[in-house]
Motif scaffolding. Structure first.
Motif, PDB file in Angstrom:
ATOM      1  N   SER B 111      16.188  37.097  11.949  1.00 18.59           N
ATOM      2  CA  SER B 111      17.480  37.576  11.497  1.00 18.59           C
ATOM      3  C   SER B 111      17.683  37.079  10.083  1.00 18.59           C
ATOM      4  CB  SER B 111      18.565  37.025  12.391  1.00 18.59           C
ATOM      5  OG  SER B 111      18.646  35.640  12.188  1.00 18.59           O
ATOM      6  N   SER B 112      18.750  37.499   9.507  1.00 17.68           N
ATOM      7  CA  SER B 112      19.006  37.068   8.139  1.00 17.68           C
ATOM      8  C   SER B 112      19.182  35.560   8.094  1.00 17.68           C
ATOM      9  CB  SER B 112      20.243  37.754   7.619  1.00 17.68           C
ATOM     10  OG  SER B 112      21.265  37.634   8.589  1.00 17.68           O
ATOM     11  N   GLY B 113      19.619  35.007   9.198  1.00 21.44           N
ATOM     12  CA  GLY B 113      19.839  33.574   9.185  1.00 21.44           C
ATOM     13  C   GLY B 113      18.557  32.790   9.386  1.00 21.44           C
ATOM     14  N   PHE B 183      20.848  30.876   1.439  1.00 26.28           N
ATOM     15  CA  PHE B 183      21.246  31.632   2.610  1.00 26.28           C
ATOM     16  C   PHE B 183      21.817  32.984   2.191  1.00 26.28           C
ATOM     17  CE2 PHE B 183      20.103  28.596   5.367  1.00 26.28           C
ATOM     18  CZ  PHE B 183      20.865  28.425   6.504  1.00 26.28           C
ATOM     19  N   ILE B 185      22.651  35.989   2.308  1.00 27.68           N
ATOM     20  CA  ILE B 185      22.369  37.008   3.312  1.00 27.68           C
ATOM     21  C   ILE B 185      22.317  38.392   2.709  1.00 27.68           C
ATOM     22  CG2 ILE B 185      23.397  38.231   5.236  1.00 27.68           C
ATOM     23  CD1 ILE B 185      24.132  35.682   6.427  1.00 27.68           C
ATOM     24  N   ASN B 318      17.715  43.433  10.732  1.00 32.91           N
ATOM     25  CA  ASN B 318      17.491  42.392  11.722  1.00 32.91           C
ATOM     26  C   ASN B 318      17.261  42.997  13.091  1.00 32.91           C
ATOM     27  OD1 ASN B 318      19.879  42.721  13.163  1.00 32.91           O
ATOM     28  ND2 ASN B 318      20.978  41.362  11.779  1.00 32.91           N
ATOM     29  N   LEU B 352      28.888  40.468  15.577  1.00 28.71           N
ATOM     30  CA  LEU B 352      27.977  39.598  14.816  1.00 28.71           C
ATOM     31  C   LEU B 352      27.987  39.974  13.355  1.00 28.71           C
ATOM     32  CD1 LEU B 352      24.827  39.042  17.027  1.00 28.71           C
ATOM     33  CD2 LEU B 352      26.744  37.542  16.622  1.00 28.71           C
ATOM     34  N   GLY B 353      28.102  41.268  13.105  1.00 26.96           N
ATOM     35  CA  GLY B 353      28.120  41.725  11.721  1.00 26.96           C
ATOM     36  C   GLY B 353      29.219  41.035  10.937  1.00 26.96           C
ATOM     37  N   GLY B 356      28.675  37.290  10.784  1.00 24.41           N
ATOM     38  CA  GLY B 356      27.592  37.003   9.837  1.00 24.41           C
ATOM     39  C   GLY B 356      28.147  36.886   8.430  1.00 24.41           C
ATOM     40  N   ILE B 359      29.789  33.505   8.060  1.00 24.49           N
ATOM     41  CA  ILE B 359      28.958  32.316   7.993  1.00 24.49           C
ATOM     42  C   ILE B 359      28.156  32.292   6.713  1.00 24.49           C
ATOM     43  CG2 ILE B 359      27.055  31.125   9.112  1.00 24.49           C
ATOM     44  CD1 ILE B 359      28.092  32.405  11.741  1.00 24.49           C
ATOM     45  N   THR B 450      30.121  29.937  13.856  1.00 22.78           N
ATOM     46  CA  THR B 450      28.843  29.708  14.528  1.00 22.78           C
ATOM     47  C   THR B 450      29.047  29.589  16.030  1.00 22.78           C
ATOM     48  OG1 THR B 450      28.383  28.367  12.607  1.00 22.78           O
ATOM     49  CG2 THR B 450      26.745  28.364  14.320  1.00 22.78           C
TER      50      THR B 450
END
Lengths: 229, 1159
Positions: B111-113, B183, B185, B318, B352-353, B356, B359, B450
């Protein structure tokens, strides 16, 4: 951020954690001299399917759920591989166990002889001659190097209250599950037996006969359970 | 039936390519007949229009004959009829295709993370290797080769594919820089999408190239392959087959979406695809038409239009998004969207989008309105998710408790998130300034987000679990209160969102873009030019000369603060630090070229207030850390040994790098000249990775290549693993040979030759200096000497000279030339204890003059002294000193391949000494208690030992603690009931507490947790590491198979993962190899040693001996009533043992069988 997708892993643990209550958990201790392949046996058993990479440093590395006689139980395996020289530690390991796999290598007679001391220690600590034990002759795939005859192993088995004897090959994954299942069955039987005894004791002593019968029957069953590849 | 009704499972199940797929499964299919879903066909799903010759990456094949695949030409994903396609598997391109498959898995699996996978660009190298093999096999590797010269089509295509490859490589580099640094993203998600599309494009070119080549030369060679392909998919090319789908099921929806697509200028519509043939493809079109009569699929020259405008897939790649990539195209009204599992997934993705963007975004740059907006959206999407969950729960007759719990937790977490979001700007409402941002609150917000992510994950997983149990079901299209998640509505919502966001700060996160169903909203493809690319070589040159001879200091970032630190990373990543800063002494003095990682770490220190706060307290000392990924350790192995030497080296080295940077700049200018640079020889295709992108296996050349890579610093764990374990998978000679080979073949790619050669030299140097084991490595010495004098000295004279010197010295000196720093080898973590200034006095020993005098008289034959005569703390200290000394001298090689269990000739002297000491200590405890007749006295001794154990614990000496507790807890001691009755309750509670600390159950879980963040000095329980090492060794194979697609021969490579695990455990142990700062009392040491030796001399029979003594001191109660015992024995098997113990008094060591005889 990295938890973002790891997060899917924890809920399954959560789910199984919630279901745990109904299952039984047993502690099994694997003992034997160094180099008999104990750890292979454990590793093979714990990773039921081929795992890309096995990490023994996490909490669940030695737990496995199996079904025995239609009941789900969780085996927590304590493998002392690598710490054979810490002889003072042995008792600590043994204390936690309800059942014991005593592993030797069929290619080394001394590895069988080392089991005597271990078995004595177990019996002493558990204060029980009939503590669930399975004798395992590992490295059965190396028949050409055999140094311990089956007869000899059977003699040991008889001397130890007919503890079942198996020959396994961790390398070929032969009889691996069987030894753990057998041990688990023994523990479960013992569990219910002690429960019975407790019941009977509470209902006054009229046990002489049925008890002896039960024991004979058990012995017969155990005699049949000596399994060879 | 339409296929999408069934494959609604999770992505993990959809990509089984890694694990030996069934033989019929082909990763790549190629359309030999065009398939265009006609306009009156609707879509209950996404079907891919296929053009003749399109190559498709297959994710799964449904039993009904539809395959879920991604079209390489456009990157679009959807269902396609397999009977229109054939397997595409031609030998020359196989490696490339495999590399592409792995690459896609990598991108999808991360994932991007989770960017660790992209901190190296091996996947790009694997693509390079694939292209190289393709060109090699087609004899087109050199531009001057006759084949290339003779054929215009080949020449054109070759050039085009090389330029495509070069842009993939460039993008990969950029991604690496981002991944190592920050990070960010947004950038990453774009890059991820872009890099995969570029790779697709490049592979498409390669396919075209191969087609042309086949046309010209390769017919005969490909016959086998085509026969195989024909076998695998029996299709009749003459009769156009019908698609397997039930046409009547298609509704009008498809048509509508098709219109939308063509309106929006999308390239994937059939008209656009077939009509837009650019000039380049024109050449091959001519060939194509001329060959029309010979309709042979393998020799066919396929035509693909230019695909440059197919970038609309860049939004997000992702795991989850890519699964739905194609769905996003037109699933607005698709029927199956109402499936519970599908809704669940979509709602989760949506949530999540937004989270995300919470975060990941650099919070300082966001305004309050933005945050509030995002929060609102997060709450909305979360509600949608929870509505779905409610529905699932509702359907479940059993009313899953866990789901309810997860749902309730989720509500709570969402509330936390909202609160945290409000808190961030609470001060702002009071004051005038609009955007006061509190870092602490920001962190809380990030934390809350998170937690939400995790909560949502739990929720969804539990819901999935329930769905699996109760079976998937369809939601009513209307009603149920969850119709809020209608596509059109979301579309408007997101559009307005993006508008707002753009107004607010011009920031559109990739995650938000991913939410937009309309391709029109996608951002244009980012420009290919990379500003970082050019500045980097410059930076490198500027750093290098200054750093030799400098004091090495390692800067590490605390793991716990990673989230905070990452913001500063990002900051640093955006604005490259000015050059002079890089000369700061914070740079690790490493011969390796510092990677972007290092740059960022140093710049973040100087620029970002947050991380400065972290590190200023540390000043010039190391911060302990357990995060191997974020620590940069200067390694003894790569350190110049003396200043004069490095001065000599300096000139040669920097000039080398000058030329390197020069060639880098030309690379971007002229692709024609850069051919050789792009097509470097590489073994990257022989590497295996895990889902995190870490190397798990590879052939020796491939691993060596990673070790000496030119473009990044290999991480310390990798390097130390190599030094530590290479003897387990290669002989020293093979290792040396592989290094020398690497030195040689890098000649072919001049732009990387400089750094690579230096790295090869450095590996040799490190080996000789710090990791040389004369006993086994000496066989390679001749080879190294020859290499140094004949090859190395020609290119790098000083290096050659130095290596020769080292090689000569190493044979004469026993042991490492450069003494390893305290546990430097294999060390992946910096871990120096709490800093203690060197002039701080050691704690004074607690021992009186009288005690010392007593010890001296004892030594000269006087009366013996007793353990009770000394202070427990001082005894604990002396035990600790003794043990620590052995522990610190444990060498890593003692821990490899169960060296310590060897019956004879073991080199593991220190490990064995540890186990002996620990056993002796246990025995001493038992001995000192059991030698006393009086129970009261025994109780006093027990009290003393408990005190000592407590002090050991306070000194973090877990090893001694366990030894003492083990003994006190042994059946021999614990059965002394009369004694324990006298022991005070206070001592007993103390002992119980200590027992809890050394709890071994659940795989030492408690002890591990305790040690995890433990700061040395500390003596961990060595046995735990020994067990771990044994299990790693036996639980993992020595080789592993390269993930293949089952088409080619399976290749076994070194299971490097196993060795990495070994090295990690060893490094964990080494983390604690730091001596205690305690004063030794020689007199006391002598006495302790004497005591230990005394108990040891009684030998193996100790256990029995003590037990017998224990029985004599306090006989079993049953023995007092022998008659009772007899009856019990015959009745109850459980009591047998107690009766037998009586005999053990006389013959304990006898076998139990004989005992029975005696009986």
């Amino acid at each position: 951020m990295s938890q973002r997708f790891d997060s899917t892993a924890s809920p399954t643990a959560l789910v199984s954690g919630l279901l745990l209550d109904s299952r039984r958990e047993y502690n099994i201790v694997v003992l034997g001299a160094g180099g008999v392949g104990k750890s292979c046996l454990t590793a093979q058993f714990v990773q039921n399917v081929w795992i890309e990479s096995y990490d023994p440093t996490i909490e669940d590395s030695y737990r496995k759920q199996i079904e025995v006689d239609g009941r789900q139980c969780i085996l927590e395996i304590l493998d002392t591989a690598g710490t054979e020289q810490f002889t003072a530690m042995r008792e600590l390991y043994m204390k936690s166990g309800q059942g014991f796999l005593l592993v030797f290598s069929i290619t080394s007679l001394s590895s069988l002889n080392e089991l005597y001391e271990l078995r004595d220690q177990i019996v002493r600590i558990k204060n029980d001659e009939r503590v669930p034990i399975v004798i395992v002759g590992n490295k059965a795939d190396m028949e050409e190097d055999r140094a311990v005859s089956r007869a000899r192993a059977f003699a040991v088995s008889q001397a130890w209250g007919n503890a079942p004897y198996y020959e396994t090959s961790a390398r070929r994954r032969a009889n691996v599950d069987e030894v753990f299942v057998d041990l688990c069955k023994q523990i479960m039987r013992k569990d219910s037996a002690t429960a019975q005894v407790r019941e009977m004791e509470s209902g006054h002593r009229r046990r002489e006969r049925p008890n002896r019968h039960a024991r004979r029957r058990r012995q017969r069953v155990e005699r049949q359970r000596c399994t060879i590849l | 039936m339409t296929p999408p009704l069934t494959p609604v499972r999770s992505q993990e199940e959809l990509s089984p390519r890694g694990e030996a797929p069934p033989p019929v499964f082909h990763n790549y299919l190629r359309a030999f007949y065009p398939y265009h879903p006609s306009c009156d066909e609707g879509a209950s799903t996404v079907t891919l229009p296929l053009n003749h010759g399109d190559v498709v990456l297959v994710h799964s094949v449904h039993t009904n004959g539809w395959a879920d695949g991604t079209l390489l030409t456009s990157g679009a994903r959807g269902w396609l009829p397999t009977n229109y396609c054939e397997a595409y598997d031609q030998e020359p391109i196989r490696t490339l295709l495999k590399a592409l498959t792995n690459f896609c898995d990598l991108v999808r699996g991360s994932s991007s993370g989770n960017l660790e996978a992209f901190t190296n660009i091996d996947y790009v190298h694997a693509l390079v290797a694939g292209v190289r093999i393709l060109l090699e096999k087609t004899e087109c590797l050199n531009r001057e080769s006759a084949t290339v010269q003779a054929h215009y089509g080949l020449r054109r295509n070759r050039k085009a594919l090389l330029s495509d490859l070069s842009s993939v490589v460039k993008l990969g580099r950029r991604l690496k820089d981002v991944a190592t640094g920050a990070f960010a993203i947004k950038a990453v998600e774009n890059d991820l999408g872009e890099v995969i599309l570029k790779a697709f494009k490049m592979v498409t070119r390669c396919v075209k190239f191969l087609d042309i080549w086949n046309e010209e030369f390769g017919l005969s060679q490909c016959i086998d392959a085509s026969i195989a392909a024909l076998d695998s998919l029996k299709v009749n090319a003459a009769v156009p087959p019908t698609p397997p789908a039930d046409i009547s099921l298609f509704g009008a929806v498809e048509r509508r979406s098709m219109q939308q697509m063509s309106e929006s200028g999308s390239s994937v519509t059939c008209q656009a695809a077939s009509a837009s043939i650019d000039g380049e493809a024109g050449g091959s079109l001519a060939q194509h038409t001329s060959n029309r009569p010979r309709y042979n699929r393998m020799s066919q020259s396929y035509i693909r239009p230019g695909t440059s405008q197919s970038m609309r897939q860049t939004s997000s790649q992702n795991q989850r998004d890519s699964r739905r990539l194609s769905c996003r195209l037109d699933s607005s009204l698709s029927l199956n969207f109402n499936l519970a599992s599908e809704r669940l997934g979509a709602a989760h993705d949506g949530f999540l989008g937004f989270l995300g963007s919470f975060i990941g975004l650099h919070l300082q740059s966001r305004s309050s309105s933005e945050i509030l907006l995002t929060t609102q959206q997060a709450v909305t999407t979360c509600r949608t998710l929870l509505a779905v969950v409610e529905e699932v729960w509702d359907r479940d007759l059993r009313r899953s408790g866990s789901l309810e719990e997860a749902r309730d937790n989720m509500y709570g977490r969402l509330a936390d998130l909202v609160e945290a979001a409000q808190d961030v700007f609470r001060p702002a409402r009071n004051g005038e300034e609009g955007d006061v941002f509190l870092p602490a609150e920001g962190k809380r917000l990030v934390d809350a987000a998170t937690t939400c992510v995790r909560g949502a994950g739990e929720c969804v997983a539990t819901a999935r679990f329930v769905i699996e149990r109760i079976g998937d079901f369809e939601f009513e299209p209307l009603g149920l209160g969850i119709s809020t998640f209608d596509r059109p509505e979301t579309a408007t919502e997101t559009t307005s969102t993006s508008e707002c966001v753009e107004n607010a700060g011009g920031v559109v996160t990739a995650a938000e873009v991913a939410m937009m169903p309309q391709p029109t909203c996608s951002p244009p493809p980012p420009p290919i030019s990379l500003p970082d690319e050019q500045s980097q070589p410059l930076l490198r040159t500027s750093i290098l000369p200054g750093k030799f001879g400098e004091q090495s200091l390692s800067l590490s970032v605390l793991d716990e603060d990673r989230a905070v630190a990452s913001h500063s990373f990002e900051y640093a990543g955006k604005v490259l630090p000015p050059i002079p800063q890089l000369n700061s002494p914070l740079m690790p003095s490493d011969d390796y070229i510092p990677s972007a990682q290092a740059l960022f770490s140093s710049s973040s220190n100087s620029e970002s207030p947050i991380s400065e706060r972290q590190s200023c307290g540390a000043g010039s000392l190391d911060i302990s850390s357990t995060a191997s990924s974020s620590t940069y350790v200067s390694q003894a192995s790569t350190r110049p040994t003396s200043v004069d030497c490095s001065n000599q080296q300096r000139t040669g080295y920097s000039s080398m790098v000058d030329s390197f940077s020069g060639s880098q700049t030309t690379l971007s200018d002229d692709c024609e000249n850069g051919e050789a640079k792009i097509l470097e020889k590489t073994f990257a295709h022989e590497l295996a990775f895990n889902e995190k992108g870490q190397i798990t296996g590879g052939t020796l050349p491939a691993l060596i290549e990673r070790l000496t890579t030119h473009d990044s610093t290999p991480d310390t764990l990798f390097v130390s693993t190599f030094y530590l374990t290479f003897r387990l998978f290669a002989t020293p000679i093979k290792f040396a040979e592989a290094l020398i080979d690497r030195f040689g073949y890098v000649d072919e790619s001049p732009h990387t030759a400089g750094p690579v050669r230096l790295r090869v030299y450095n590996v040799f140097k490190g080996w000789l200096e710090s990791h040389w084991r004369n006993d086994c490595d000496s066989q390679a010495l001749v080879l190294i000497l020859r290499f140094a004098t004949h090859q190395l000295s020609l290119v790098l004279p000083t290096a050659g000279k130095r290596l020769t010197e080292l090689a000569e010295r190493v044979s004469s000196v026993n042991g490492a030339l450069v003494p390893r720093l305290i546990s430097s080898i294999g060390k992946t973590n910096t871990s120096i204890a709490h800093y203690v200034a060197p002039d701080t006095p050691l704690p004074a020993p607690i021992i009186s003059k009288n005690q010392l005098a007593a010890l001296r008289t004892w030594k000269s034959g006087g009366p013996s002294v007793h353990i009770l005569d000394f202070d427990p703390l001082e005894l604990a200290r002396q035990f600790t000193i003794k043990e620590s000394r052995i522990f610190c001298s444990i060498l890593p090689e003692e821990l490899l391949a169960q060296e310590w269990t060897k019956k004879s000739g073991s080199v593991a002297v220190n490990v064995r000494a540890m186990s002996t000491l620990s056993t002796d200590l246990s025995n001493l405890v038992a001995d000192s208690i059991l030698q006393l007749e009086d129970a009261k006295k025994r109780a006093v001794i027990i009290k003393q030992w408990v005190k000592i154990a407590k002090k050991c614990f306070e000194l973090n000496n877990y090893d001694s603690l366990i030894a003492i507790i083990c003994s006190l807890n042994s059946s021999t001691i614990i059965r002394l009931k009369r004694t324990w009755d006298i022991v005070s309750a206070k001592t007993k509670t103390k002992l119980e507490k200590l027992k809890g600390i050394v709890e071994i159950s659940r795989n030492y879980a408690d002890l591990r947790r305790r040690l995890q963040y433990h700061v040395p000095p500390c003596l961990p329980f060595v046995g735990m590491y020994l067990t771990d090492l044994t299990m790693v060794d036996h639980g993992n194979q020595t080789t592993r198979q390269l993930p293949g697609d089952g088409n080619g021969p399976i290749k076994s490579v070194i299971n490097f993962d196993k060795h990495m695990k070994t090295a990690r455990i060893i490094s964990e142990l080494q983390r604690f190899q730091i001596p205690y700062r305690l004063t030794e009392v020689p007199e006391l040491q002598t006495w302790i040693q004497d005591q230990l030796v005394r108990v040891r001399s009684s030998g193996q029979s100790n256990v029995q001996l003590y037990y017998r003594r224990s029985l004599m001191l306090e006989p079993r109660e049953q023995i007092l009533r022998p008659a009772m015992a007899e009856t019990l024995e015959s009745n109850s098997s459980g009591k047998d043992a107690s009766a037998k113990d009586r005999f053990d008094l006389f013959g304990w060591s006898h076998l139990s069988r004989e005992k029975q005889g005696l009986h």
